[in-house]
Design an enzyme around this catalytic site. Structure first.
Site, PDB file in Angstrom:
ATOM      1  CE  LYS A 272      -4.493   0.834   0.113  1.00 29.04           C
ATOM      2  NZ  LYS A 272      -5.518   0.073  -0.611  1.00 29.04           N
ATOM      3  N   GLY A 273       0.403   2.304  -0.571  1.00 27.16           N
ATOM      4  CA  GLY A 273       1.210   3.520  -0.595  1.00 27.16           C
ATOM      5  C   GLY A 273       0.338   4.746  -0.617  1.00 27.16           C
TER       6      GLY A 273
END
EC number: 1.4.1.4
Length: 457
Positions: free
Chosen positions: A111-112
């Site tokens: 995730k970012g």
């Protein structure tokens, strides 16, 4: 982990499911996996600077949590929102590992995002932000390494800018992002995927619980939300013969005892693009003028519907409280499946799970389908987009839909098998827990890959 409450919550849920099962008794080596899988393989933090429309320089913190690649390239969305911090991204990335595993496709978890508020910013400034963000992120991603997608604040426009930036910096056209436009590498059925997948998963629940004797035909279905997931879930329910008795938005809900029609849902979809509320839509559109539609301001549908068979929360997190769960059970609900992530509060899940575990037979049980399994249709079709990109082909809508249905049914079967094989529940007359089944099945898939590859020894 005490300073990371969101991540701790996700970790505790997995741990409680596997510890409250026979899995460590049968396979003691799995115990070693927990402390390893809870630590990301890599956390990338970077500075993002850009010029705003006033000619001033702005700076924000960018992140990519590359959590686990044992099952495939890191896969998970990018979120552009002021709430973005490391705890939230670790929580989302950790959840993504197990959700992606349940698809059966070769995808790891990650995730970012960027801690930024895009509200009020021009298209040009958003493009500059995307290019600045990708300038650093492009060093760490690739079609066989890490394939991000969109999330809150990152829609089709932003994916386009990010993809253009990657192509410019790397001089390479590759399937490095999913959620792309149809004429430059995107997949058909992607907008519909989460809603359609949710209904396919629920259909598998009905089929199993009734030994194939019942389907959506004639079932009364209460749905919350009126965005992408809710719209396509509602259309698929109607296609399968169900009766959709509610939809909602942040200002209120609409209730129709006779059923919302597909024509009305199409009108809602076109009006929502212009940011109209359900209250305005019901007043303004002719398709609603003669229908017996009730609008309830400031309310969610759960306590305003009666005699319902199925509930599909598709709006936002924590939208079903403990009391609302009790109201749904009292109104006759037998199946609840989440289209929204964490749609039900822990208290609500406890109400549903208690109604299941204390039932004397499957017919009297209330069965809860957790979001980790029930709403993985979106990421499943992202995985299918990766497959199409690798072959440089575009599949037909029928083929993508067929593959999606197969993935959702296989996911359901994996959850059932794990729940039955490793359950410690004494009551064998009721239905197995899909919450535990989803957590255990996905954990075993990831644990096996990590053990095989020497990540755990």
């Amino acid at each position: 982990m005490t300073s990371e409450p969101e991540f701790q919550q996700a970790y505790d849920e997995i741990v409680s499911s596997v510890e409250d099962s026979k899995i460590f008794e049968k396979f003691p080596q799995y115990k070693k996996v927990l402390p390893i899988v809870s630590v990301p393989e890599r956390i990338i933090q970077f500075r993002v600077t850009w010029e705003n429309d006033n000619g001033e320089q702005e700076v924000a913190q960018g992140y990519r949590v590359q959590f686990n690649s044992a099952k495939g390239p890191y896969k998970g969305g990018l979120r552009f929102h002021p709430s973005v911090n490391l705890s939230i991204l670790k929580f989302l990335g950790f959840e993504q590992i197990f959700k992606n595993a349940l698809t059966g496709l070769d995808m790891g978890g990650g995730k970012g995002g960027l801690c930024v508020d895009l509200k009020g910013k021009s298209d040009n400034e958003i493009r500059r932000i995307c290019y600045a963000f990708m300038r650093e992120l492009s060093r760490h991603i690739g079609k066989d390494t890490d394939v991000p997608a969109g999330d809150i604040g990152v829609g089709g426009r932003e994916i386009g800018y990010l993809f253009g930036a990657y192509r410019s910096y790397k001089n390479s056209w590759e399937g490095v992002l999913t959620g792309k436009g149809l004429n430059w590498g995107g997949s058909l059925i992607r907008p519909e995927a989460t809603g359609f997948g949710l209904v396919y998963y629920t259909q598998a629940m009905i089929d199993y619980a009734t030994n194939g004797k019942e389907s959506f035909e004639g079932k009364r279905v209460t749905i919350s939300g009126s965005g992408n997931v809710a719209q396509y879930a509602a259309l698929k329910v109607i296609e399968l013969g169900g009766i959709v008795v509610s939809l909602s938005d942040s200002k209120g809900c609409i209730i129709s005892e006779t059923g919302i029609t597909s024509e009305q849902i199409h009108d809602i979809a076109s009006a929502k693009i212009r940011f109209k509320s359900l209250e305005e839509i019901v007043d303004e559109y002719s398709t609603f003028s003669e229908s017996k539609m009730k609008y309830v301001a400031g309310a969610r549908p759960w306590t305003h519907v009666s005699n319902v068979d199925i509930a599909l929360p598709c709006a936002t997190q924590n939208e079903v409280s403990g009391d609302e769960a009790k109201a749904l059970v009292a109104s006759g609900v037998k199946f609840v499946a989440e289209g929204a992530n964490m749609g039900s509060t822990p208290e609500a899940i406890s109400v549903f799970e208690t109604a299941r575990s204390t039932a004397t037979n499957a017919k009297d049980a209330v069965w809860f389908g957790p979001p980790k399994a029930a709403n993985l249709g979106g990421v499943a079709v992202s995985g299918l987009e990766m497959a199409q990109n690798s072959q440089k082909v575009t599949w037909t809508a029928e083929r993508v839909d067929q593959e999606l249905k197969k993935i959702m049914i296989n996911c359901f079967n994996d959850c059932i098998q794990a729940a039955q094989e490793y359950s410690t529940e004494k009551n064998t007359n009721t239905l197995p827990s899909l919450v535990k089944g989803a957590n255990i099945a996905s954990f075993v898939m990831v644990a096996d890959a990590m053990l095989d590859q020497g990540d755990v020894f």
